[in-house]
Design an enzyme around this catalytic site. Structure first.
Site, mmCIF file in Angstrom:
data_model
loop_
_atom_site.group_PDB
_atom_site.id
_atom_site.type_symbol
_atom_site.label_atom_id
_atom_site.label_comp_id
_atom_site.label_asym_id
_atom_site.label_seq_id
_atom_site.Cartn_x
_atom_site.Cartn_y
_atom_site.Cartn_z
ATOM 1 N N ASP A 78 0.819 -1.207 0.000
ATOM 2 C CA ASP A 78 0.000 0.000 0.000
ATOM 3 C C ASP A 78 0.858 1.265 0.000
ATOM 4 O O ASP A 78 0.500 2.271 -0.622
ATOM 5 C CB ASP A 78 -0.932 0.005 1.215
ATOM 6 C CG ASP A 78 -2.099 -0.960 1.050
ATOM 7 O OD1 ASP A 78 -2.340 -1.422 -0.081
ATOM 8 O OD2 ASP A 78 -2.768 -1.257 2.056
ATOM 9 N N GLY A 79 2.003 1.228 0.705
ATOM 10 C CA GLY A 79 2.873 2.401 0.730
ATOM 11 C C GLY A 79 3.386 2.762 -0.648
ATOM 12 O O GLY A 79 3.488 3.941 -1.008
ATOM 13 N N THR A 94 -9.365 2.553 6.452
ATOM 14 C CA THR A 94 -9.030 1.199 6.890
ATOM 15 C C THR A 94 -7.628 1.107 7.472
ATOM 16 O O THR A 94 -7.161 0.002 7.788
ATOM 17 C CB THR A 94 -9.149 0.210 5.714
ATOM 18 O OG1 THR A 94 -8.367 0.685 4.613
ATOM 19 C CG2 THR A 94 -10.594 0.066 5.267
ATOM 20 N N TYR A 126 -4.826 3.525 10.073
ATOM 21 C CA TYR A 126 -4.708 3.839 11.500
ATOM 22 C C TYR A 126 -6.069 4.216 12.093
ATOM 23 O O TYR A 126 -6.379 3.894 13.231
ATOM 24 C CB TYR A 126 -3.706 4.980 11.665
ATOM 25 C CG TYR A 126 -3.142 5.175 13.057
ATOM 26 C CD1 TYR A 126 -3.598 4.440 14.148
ATOM 27 C CD2 TYR A 126 -2.142 6.114 13.285
ATOM 28 C CE1 TYR A 126 -3.072 4.634 15.416
ATOM 29 C CE2 TYR A 126 -1.611 6.315 14.544
ATOM 30 C CZ TYR A 126 -2.078 5.574 15.599
ATOM 31 O OH TYR A 126 -1.554 5.778 16.852
#
Length: 299
Positions: free
Chosen positions: A65-66, A175, A177
């Site tokens: 995702d990053g 979805t 933190y």
């Protein structure tokens, strides 16, 4: 077509797949010069990061995702379609998993792909402006006190926070933190900004969902929190610092593949996060013969 790659994970086989596909479809494949030098995969033209951002007609993000968030920030000035391919752990945002890459490329070639618009947060502090597609977090640093801040919405005082962390999330980032801190999961089609305190001591203790045109201002009154933007450490704030947050619509475009199971997989991944076991312990729930095929001792 641009490639944005995980900075450490070796995605060479997948890059080779993409390079083979682009070579037979009249598409030039480009990537940042450092990535090309690091991986040494033929069929990829090395360019500067600036050229990658300004000349790509579409981007494939290979990683987690990053990596996908980094690709979206890279082309936010002129949003082009971004296809996320998950080679990470959870991959909530990616459209396809690594083994599905070849089929996804064929779907794109056959016109079985669409794009969806995504908003981002614009975070301003002093003279700097940053785009955030997932979340901006003011996080307590051990020994530096709790995060204490007052909040104004559309210029009007709203309340105050005293907590371990203050999370400002986009709907797409709900979805992350925000979810871990007990905030709601919001459809990425919703327009707005989520504000969720983590471990609040007093002040506002529940999540807020603000409208897409409501400008949010935070003034730090105590503490010296770290600032994380999409998981990247930006620096520290001191009392008196003022942070403005607004929503920018249509800041990114994600590729969606016809028939993709990405949404269903994300729901399963969220449910797995709530299980009181470690991921590797789930193997114990499988039949012995399947555990054996996965390389686990079936006894």
């Amino acid at each position: 077509m641009g490639l944005v790659l995980h900075p450490r994970r070796d995605c060479s086989p997948a890059i080779g797949q993409v390079a083979a596909w682009t070579s037979t479809h009249g598409v030039q494949l480009i990537a940042a010069a450092d990535d090309v030098a690091r991986l040494g995969v033929p069929g990829v033209t090395a360019v500067s990061v600036e050229e990658l951002a300004t000349t790509s007609d579409a981007v494939i993000a290979l990683g987690g995702d990053g990596t996908l968030l980094g690709a979206m920030r890279l082309v936010a000035a002129r949003p082009v379609p971004v296809l996320g391919v998950n080679f990470g752990r959870l991959g909530f945002l990616a459209e396809v998993e690594g083994p599905e890459l070849e089929a996804a490329l064929e779907a794109v070639a056959e016109g079985r792909a669409t794009t969806e618009s995504r908003s981002c947060l614009v975070v301003r502090q002093d003279d700097t402006e940053n785009l955030v597609f997932n979340d901006a977090v003011l996080a307590r640093v051990p020994g530096a006190g709790l995060v204490e801040a007052t909040m104004a919405v559309a210029g009007q005082p709203y309340g105050h926070y005293k907590c371990d962390a203050l999370i400002l999330a986009s709907p797409m980032g709900s979805t992350a933190y925000n979810y871990a801190a007990g905030g709601p999961v919001v459809s990425p089609e919703v327009a707005g900004v989520l504000v969720t305190p983590s471990a609040p001591l007093n002040g506002i203790s529940r999540s807020l969902v603000l409208g897409p045109t409501e400008r949010l201002t935070l003034e730090l009154t105590a503490g010296s929190p770290a600032v994380e933007l999409d998981g990247l450490l930006l620096g520290r704030l001191e009392p008196g610092a003022v942070v403005d947050v607004s929503l920018r619509p249509d800041a990114g475009r994600l590729v969606r593949i016809e028939g993709s199971r990405a949404a269903a997989r994300s729901r399963v991944k969220l449910s797995l996060l709530d299980l009181p076991v470690l991921p590797q312990e789930l193997v114990e729930l499988l039949p012995p013969d399947l555990r054996g095929r996965l390389g686990e001792d079936p006894r």
